[in-house]
Design a protein around this motif. Structure first.
Motif, PDB file in Angstrom:
ATOM      1  N   GLY A 162       9.263 -18.352  77.125  1.00 54.41           N
ATOM      2  CA  GLY A 162       8.453 -19.540  77.309  1.00 54.41           C
ATOM      3  C   GLY A 162       8.549 -20.168  78.680  1.00 54.41           C
ATOM      4  N   ARG A 163       9.498 -19.757  79.465  1.00 52.73           N
ATOM      5  CA  ARG A 163       9.685 -20.380  80.782  1.00 52.73           C
ATOM      6  C   ARG A 163       8.624 -19.926  81.779  1.00 52.73           C
ATOM      7  N   PHE A 164       8.245 -18.663  81.711  1.00 51.35           N
ATOM      8  CA  PHE A 164       7.300 -18.104  82.672  1.00 51.35           C
ATOM      9  C   PHE A 164       5.970 -17.826  81.991  1.00 51.35           C
ATOM     10  N   LYS A 165       4.906 -18.309  82.605  1.00 54.88           N
ATOM     11  CA  LYS A 165       3.570 -18.108  82.055  1.00 54.88           C
ATOM     12  C   LYS A 165       3.120 -16.658  82.187  1.00 54.88           C
ATOM     13  N   SER A 166       3.685 -15.943  83.146  1.00 56.82           N
ATOM     14  CA  SER A 166       3.293 -14.552  83.361  1.00 56.82           C
ATOM     15  C   SER A 166       4.412 -13.812  84.082  1.00 56.82           C
ATOM     16  N   VAL A 167       4.427 -12.490  83.888  1.00 53.34           N
ATOM     17  CA  VAL A 167       5.472 -11.639  84.446  1.00 53.34           C
ATOM     18  C   VAL A 167       4.816 -10.378  84.995  1.00 53.34           C
ATOM     19  N   SER A 168       5.205  -9.974  86.197  1.00 45.15           N
ATOM     20  CA  SER A 168       4.713  -8.714  86.735  1.00 45.15           C
ATOM     21  C   SER A 168       5.812  -8.058  87.551  1.00 45.15           C
ATOM     22  N   LEU A 216       2.447  -7.099  83.710  1.00 45.44           N
ATOM     23  CA  LEU A 216       1.661  -6.263  84.608  1.00 45.44           C
ATOM     24  C   LEU A 216       2.615  -5.472  85.496  1.00 45.44           C
ATOM     25  N   ILE A 217       2.413  -4.152  85.545  1.00 42.66           N
ATOM     26  CA  ILE A 217       3.240  -3.294  86.394  1.00 42.66           C
ATOM     27  C   ILE A 217       2.339  -2.409  87.239  1.00 42.66           C
ATOM     28  N   ASP A 218       2.643  -2.343  88.528  1.00 46.99           N
ATOM     29  CA  ASP A 218       2.033  -1.356  89.409  1.00 46.99           C
ATOM     30  C   ASP A 218       3.106  -0.392  89.883  1.00 46.99           C
ATOM     31  N   GLN A 219       2.785   0.899  89.812  1.00 47.19           N
ATOM     32  CA  GLN A 219       3.739   1.945  90.157  1.00 47.19           C
ATOM     33  C   GLN A 219       3.013   3.041  90.934  1.00 47.19           C
ATOM     34  N   GLY A 220       3.558   3.426  92.082  1.00 47.89           N
ATOM     35  CA  GLY A 220       2.983   4.502  92.866  1.00 47.89           C
ATOM     36  C   GLY A 220       3.372   5.865  92.330  1.00 47.89           C
ATOM     37  N   THR A 221       2.416   6.792  92.291  1.00 38.43           N
ATOM     38  CA  THR A 221       2.715   8.137  91.787  1.00 38.43           C
ATOM     39  C   THR A 221       3.501   8.969  92.794  1.00 38.43           C
ATOM     40  N   GLU A 267      -3.929  -8.592  93.788  1.00 34.59           N
ATOM     41  CA  GLU A 267      -4.203  -8.434  92.357  1.00 34.59           C
ATOM     42  C   GLU A 267      -3.150  -9.138  91.523  1.00 34.59           C
ATOM     43  N   HIS A 268      -1.902  -9.052  91.935  1.00 30.33           N
ATOM     44  CA  HIS A 268      -0.830  -9.734  91.194  1.00 30.33           C
ATOM     45  C   HIS A 268      -0.958 -11.250  91.327  1.00 30.33           C
ATOM     46  N   LEU A 269      -1.259 -11.723  92.526  1.00 32.83           N
ATOM     47  CA  LEU A 269      -1.419 -13.160  92.714  1.00 32.83           C
ATOM     48  C   LEU A 269      -2.550 -13.709  91.852  1.00 32.83           C
TER      49      LEU A 269
END
Length: 283
Positions: A162-168, A216-221, A267-269
Motif C-alpha cells: 500500500g505504500r507505493f502506487k506503482s512498482v517497476s 512493470l519490467i523491461d529487460q534487454g535480450t 515509458e516508466h515515468l
C-alpha cells in the motif's frame, strides 16, 4: 543536512545532498530532482534505486529523466546503493559485495550489520528526511530501480503493501537467493541460514504471500547477465501464480547499460505518473 550542489534543469532543480545517517552510521548522499510544480505545492515522488557499483550519480548523469519528470510534475529521489566511508567494511576487489553493493537489505552478520542497513535507511530514515525537508507528497509514492536496484524496488514494495502506487524495474535480479552474483552476498550479509534470505527475494516473498497490485519490467535480450543473474521468467511465473499483474517487456538487442535504461525511462515515468494520479501528458 548539507547541500552539495543544486542545478536548474527543465525549470526544476536537481540537487545532491549529504547527511549524517543514524541508520547506516556514516554520511550518506542522495540526489533529488524537484520539478517546477514543487514551487507551488507538494509533488508525488518516484524512488530510483541503482545497481551494483553505482552511486546516486549514475542515473542522475545518464538516466535522462528530468525533461519528462519536469513536464509531469514528479520528483525523482535517488539514494546511494550502500554505506560509504573509510571505516565501512568492504571487499575492494569484489564488485558484487560491500561498498556499492548493499542489496537494499539490513545485514545481520558481523562486521556488516552495523552499517549495511539500506532497507531501513530507504524505508524509514531517508523517507522521513525527504518528507521533512522537501515539498513531497508522500501519500503518492512510486518506486523503480535497475538490476540490484530493481531487486530492491520490488522487495521493498512487497514488504510495504500500500505504500507505493506503482512498482517497476529495469533488468531486476529476480531471485537473488539462487543467482550466481548475489547468493554469496546474501550469505555474507545474512548468514548461512537460507530461510533468512527469503525476506529479500522477490519471487520467494511472493511465494510467501506478499503482494503488489502491478509491476512493470523491461529487460534487454542482449543483457550478458540475463541467464545467470537476472532470470525474469522466475518472477513472471511467481506473479502468474499469485495473480499479480505483470507487464514484462523483453527488449530485443538491448543490453544492461544506461543506454537501455535511458531508452525506456520515459515509458516508466509515464506508467508511474498515471498511477500516481498525474494525468497530463501521460499518453
Amino acid at each position: 543536512m548539507e547541500t552539495i550542489s543544486k542545478v536548474k534543469a527543465f525549470g526544476g532543480m536537481q540537487g545532491v545532498y549529504r547527511h549524517a545517517s543514524t541508520t547506516c552510521q556514516c554520511d550518506m548522499t542522495f540526489a533529488l530532482f524537484l520539478p517546477p510544480q514543487a514551487e507551488q505545492k507538494p509533488v508525488p515522488v518516484l524512488w530510483y534505486l541503482s545497481g551494483l557499483t553505482c552511486t546516486h550519480q549514475n542515473v542522475m548523469d545518464k538516466g535522462e529523466y528530468r525533461r519528462l519528470a519536469a513536464e509531469l510534475g514528479v520528483a525523482v529521489l535517488c539514494p546511494d546503493t550502500s554505506p560509504r566511508g573509510d571505516d565501512i567494511p568492504d571487499e575492494p576487489d569484489n564488485w558484487q559485495f560491500g561498498k556499492g553493493a548493499g542489496f537494499y537489505l539490513d545485514a545481520t552478520q558481523a562486521p556488516f550489520a552495523k552499517n549495511y542497513r539500506m532497507y531501513s535507511y530507504i524505508t524509514q530514515e531517508l523517507s522521513e528526511l525527504a518528507a521533512e525537508k522537501f515539498p513531497l507528497d508522500m501519500t503518492r509514492q512510486a518506486i523503480t530501480g535497475h538490476s540490484m536496484g530493481g531487486h530492491g524496488a520490488i522487495t521493498i514494495a512487497l514488504k510495504n503493501p500500500g505504500r507505493f502506487k506503482s512498482v517497476s524495474a529495469f533488468a531486476p535480479i529476480a531471485q537473488p537467493s539462487t543467482a550466481g552474483w548475489s547468493k554469496p552476498a546474501l550469505e555474507k550479509y545474512l548468514g548461512q541460514d537460507e530461510s533468512a534470505w527469503r525476506a529479500y527475494d522477490s519471487t520467494l516473498l511472493i511465494e510467501d504471500g506478499h503482494r503488489i497490485e502491478n509491476l512493470l519490467i523491461d529487460q534487454g535480450t542482449a543483457d550478458s547477465f540475463l541467464n545467470d543473474g537476472l532470470r525474469p521468467w522466475l518472477l513472471e511465473e511467481a506473479c502468474k501464480k499469485a495473480g499479480i499483474a505483470l507487464t514484462l517487456n523483453m527488449r530485443e538487442g538491448y543490453d544492461h547499460s544506461y543506454y537501455f535504461i535511458s531508452t525506456f525511462m520515459d515509458e516508466h515515468l509515464r506508467w508511474h505518473a498515471q498511477r500516481l494520479g498525474v494525468f497530463a501528458s501521460t499518453t
